[in-house]
Design an enzyme around this catalytic site. Structure first.
Site, PDB file in Angstrom:
ATOM      1  N   LYS A   1      54.177  79.267  56.507  1.00 39.92           N
ATOM      2  CA  LYS A   1      54.496  77.978  55.882  1.00 39.92           C
ATOM      3  C   LYS A   1      54.190  76.837  56.863  1.00 39.92           C
ATOM      4  O   LYS A   1      53.052  76.657  57.205  1.00 39.92           O
ATOM      5  CB  LYS A   1      55.952  77.999  55.407  1.00 39.92           C
ATOM      6  CG  LYS A   1      56.331  79.301  54.653  1.00 39.92           C
ATOM      7  CD  LYS A   1      55.572  79.504  53.361  1.00 39.92           C
ATOM      8  CE  LYS A   1      55.700  80.920  52.793  1.00 39.92           C
ATOM      9  NZ  LYS A   1      57.063  81.404  52.582  1.00 39.92           N
TER      10      LYS A   1
ATOM     11  N   TYR B   1      65.230  83.972  50.033  1.00 39.45           N
ATOM     12  CA  TYR B   1      63.846  84.277  49.673  1.00 39.45           C
ATOM     13  C   TYR B   1      63.779  85.638  48.956  1.00 39.45           C
ATOM     14  O   TYR B   1      64.467  86.579  49.356  1.00 39.45           O
ATOM     15  CB  TYR B   1      63.005  84.289  50.952  1.00 39.45           C
ATOM     16  CG  TYR B   1      61.563  84.618  50.704  1.00 39.45           C
ATOM     17  CD1 TYR B   1      60.720  83.690  50.110  1.00 39.45           C
ATOM     18  CD2 TYR B   1      61.055  85.871  51.025  1.00 39.45           C
ATOM     19  CE1 TYR B   1      59.402  84.002  49.857  1.00 39.45           C
ATOM     20  CE2 TYR B   1      59.731  86.188  50.784  1.00 39.45           C
ATOM     21  CZ  TYR B   1      58.905  85.253  50.191  1.00 39.45           C
ATOM     22  OH  TYR B   1      57.603  85.577  49.937  1.00 39.45           O
TER      23      TYR B   1
ATOM     24  N   ASP C   1      67.195  81.969  58.615  1.00 37.66           N
ATOM     25  CA  ASP C   1      65.809  81.757  58.204  1.00 37.66           C
ATOM     26  C   ASP C   1      65.604  80.245  58.143  1.00 37.66           C
ATOM     27  O   ASP C   1      66.124  79.568  57.266  1.00 37.66           O
ATOM     28  CB  ASP C   1      65.563  82.415  56.838  1.00 37.66           C
ATOM     29  CG  ASP C   1      64.121  82.261  56.359  1.00 37.66           C
ATOM     30  OD1 ASP C   1      63.452  81.298  56.777  1.00 37.66           O
ATOM     31  OD2 ASP C   1      63.684  83.097  55.540  1.00 37.66           O
TER      32      ASP C   1
ATOM     33  N   ARG D   1      49.886  96.383  70.775  1.00 34.85           N
ATOM     34  CA  ARG D   1      51.078  96.506  69.917  1.00 34.85           C
ATOM     35  C   ARG D   1      52.338  96.087  70.697  1.00 34.85           C
ATOM     36  O   ARG D   1      53.311  95.644  70.113  1.00 34.85           O
ATOM     37  CB  ARG D   1      51.226  97.929  69.367  1.00 34.85           C
ATOM     38  CG  ARG D   1      52.460  98.121  68.490  1.00 34.85           C
ATOM     39  CD  ARG D   1      52.342  99.266  67.482  1.00 34.85           C
ATOM     40  NE  ARG D   1      51.799 100.470  68.068  1.00 34.85           N
ATOM     41  CZ  ARG D   1      52.459 101.304  68.873  1.00 34.85           C
ATOM     42  NH1 ARG D   1      53.712 101.060  69.197  1.00 34.85           N
ATOM     43  NH2 ARG D   1      51.866 102.374  69.358  1.00 34.85           N
TER      44      ARG D   1
HETATM   45  C1  LIG Z   1      57.654  82.664  52.483  1.00 36.51           C
HETATM   46  C2  LIG Z   1      59.016  82.876  52.987  1.00 36.51           C
HETATM   47  C3  LIG Z   1      59.379  84.097  53.572  1.00 36.51           C
HETATM   48  C4  LIG Z   1      58.443  85.275  53.666  1.00 36.51           C
HETATM   49  O1  LIG Z   1      57.375  85.003  54.532  1.00 36.51           O
HETATM   50  P1  LIG Z   1      55.948  85.752  54.449  1.00 36.51           P
HETATM   51  O2  LIG Z   1      55.193  85.110  55.570  1.00 36.51           O
HETATM   52  O3  LIG Z   1      55.393  85.490  53.088  1.00 36.51           O
HETATM   53  O4  LIG Z   1      56.208  87.196  54.681  1.00 36.51           O
HETATM   54  C5  LIG Z   1      60.664  84.214  54.070  1.00 36.51           C
HETATM   55  N1  LIG Z   1      61.553  83.199  53.974  1.00 36.51           N
HETATM   56  C6  LIG Z   1      61.240  82.030  53.403  1.00 36.51           C
HETATM   57  C7  LIG Z   1      62.260  80.957  53.323  1.00 36.51           C
HETATM   58  C8  LIG Z   1      59.964  81.821  52.890  1.00 36.51           C
HETATM   59  O5  LIG Z   1      59.672  80.660  52.308  1.00 36.51           O
END
Ligand SMILES: *Cc1c(COP(=O)(O)O)cnc(C)c1O
Length: 439
Positions: free
Chosen positions: A238, A131, A213, A78
């Protein structure tokens, strides 16, 4: 593991991230000469002595300063694990970050970072839209901890953002949180403007952190740390993962900020697991190849869509001639338009649905950044929790379709899109008649 500087250069020649993704941060001698690191599928690590265990814990819990040559030892998965450490070292290379942390999901990276850097009484200014999960966390979870979120439109100017900061009289501004390009409209937020505002209004004892992000263009096509950001976040589900087969996240920043974020990760237990970490390392070897190929195809598909008679308009980062300010931001901070395209189909939800239902090669699914192309309807799917009038303000129409372009041949993708447009055009009148009978 402390990495020697020469690991990333040959005779002073700096090696590029794509050249280092196969080997950086790992020595085959650790694992019987295996060219690939094994998956360290273990929960705990054996100490050589009780004294060593004590020393490791002192560092892990910050009970004393780390010595100049002292390494943070492995204790428990962890806190850290070699599969994650190697991955984290490799992740730093793309963004030029001092340190990285991997997480169980993008939301784990986002929520852990926000909780690590915010406290009761703080205000977060954030671009809109963000998001859906982030939006919920900002507006519904953080207020329960005395933290307020205030949104701003992505096209805001530096002066207007500065004025907005000056309006905040209750609480102290601690963070500017940005998602750029914005999903699903591809609106760009000016990162340098956000950083300028944060520097101007922040103080040494009360810094304003710029957190970005970078899921949509990074880490190959946009590097927020070079434009004044303090923290970069990813949904590694992604492009980083890139094969639609895992859920993971990442955060990158300076050593002092990562210390705070990693401490929160330890206590929330939001780290990535070793197997996912290993899969991400495999994905990183082809990251640049995949992203470049997808972006090349997306450019071809986007240009074709723009000319299509059934398309009202496209939202793509090389289609910004109508907006010189957005164009200037693109040139300033983006290295490529990437592979996310949105477009408005002529008609409304019915036409959009007919089109989506008829796609064959392109799959009808949310998520993005994988090797296969995906299509979805933001108004009723990814962004359905946003009220219709707010959707309209954000430019999310019922005609809008979002495409994530993968690594297929663009001609094959256009063949699929062509037959879906034809089928949609042919089917719509009948659907309308059938619908009319019921109302
Ligand atoms: C998918 C996404 C998230 C969330 O990510 P997860 O891996 O599904 O928790 C956050 N920000 C953006 C821009 C995303 O496309």
């Amino acid at each position: 593991m402390n990495l020697p500087k020469e690991a990333a250069e040959i005779n002073g020649h700096q090696l590029r991230p794509e050249s280092l993704m196969m080997s950086y941060g790992y020595t085959p001698a650790w694992s019987e000469g295996a060219i690939k690191p094994p998956i360290f599928q273990t929960s705990t690590f054996v100490f050589k002595s009780a004294e060593e265990g004590k020393a490791f814990f002192e560092l892990a819990y910050g009970l004393r300063q780390q010595g100049p040559d002292e390494e943070m030892g492995l204790i428990y998965s962890r806190l850290n694990n070699p599969s994650l450490e190697i991955l984290e070292h490799r992740l730093t290379l793309w963004d030029g970050a001092e340190e990285a942390a991997s997480f169980a999901s993008g939301m784990a990276a986002i929520s852990t970072t926000l909780l690590a850097l915010l406290q009761p009484g703080d205000v977060v200014l954030h671009s809109e839209p963000v998001y859906g999960g982030t939006d919920f966390f900002l507006k519904n979870v953080l207020p329960r901890f005395g933290i307020t979120a205030v949104g701003f439109e992505p096209t805001i100017t530096e002066e207007a953002l500065s004025a907005k900061v000056a309006e905040i009289t209750q609480g102290r501004l601690a963070m500017i949180y940005v998602e750029t390009p914005a999903n699903p409209t591809n609106h760009l937020v000016d990162l340098q403007a956000c950083a300028n505002v944060a520097r101007r209004h922040g103080a040494a004892e009360k810094p304003i952190r710029v957190v970005v992000d970078n899921t949509f263009l990074g880490p190959v096509f946009q590097h927020p740390l070079h434009h004044g950001a303090d923290v970069v976040l990813y949904s590694a589900t992604k492009f980083l993962g890139g094969h639609s087969d895992l859920i993971a996240g990442a955060a990158l920043a300076s050593k002092p900020l990562m210390k705070e974020i990693k401490a929160m990760r330890t206590f929330m237990g939001t780290m990535c697991d070793p197997n996912t970490g290993w899969m991400l390392m495999r994905s990183l070897e082809t990251l640049k190849l995949r992203m470049e190929r997808a972006a090349q195809s997306a450019q071809v598909v986007a240009d074709w869509l723009r000319e299509h008679p059934q398309v009202e308009r496209t939202y793509y980062l090389t289609h910004l001639e109508h907006d010189p300010r957005q164009q200037a931001i693109f040139e300033q901070q983006c290295l490529s338009p990437g592979s996310m395209i949105s477009f408005d189909i002529r008609g409304g939800e019915a036409e959009a649905f007919q089109f989506l239902n008829r796609l064959k090669l392109i799959k009808l699914a949310v998520s993005l950044g994988g090797t296969e192309s995906l299509a979805e309807h933001p108004a009723t799917m990814t962004h359905s929790d946003i009220m219709p009038e707010v959707q309209r303000e954000m430019g999310i129409t019922s005609q809008m379709i979002r495409l994530s372009i993968g690594v297929e041949d663009p001609q094959d993708l256009m063949a699929d899109l062509t037959q879906a447009f034809e089928a949609a055009a042919a089917a719509v009148p009948r659907e309308h008649d059938a619908f009319a009978m019921y109302i």
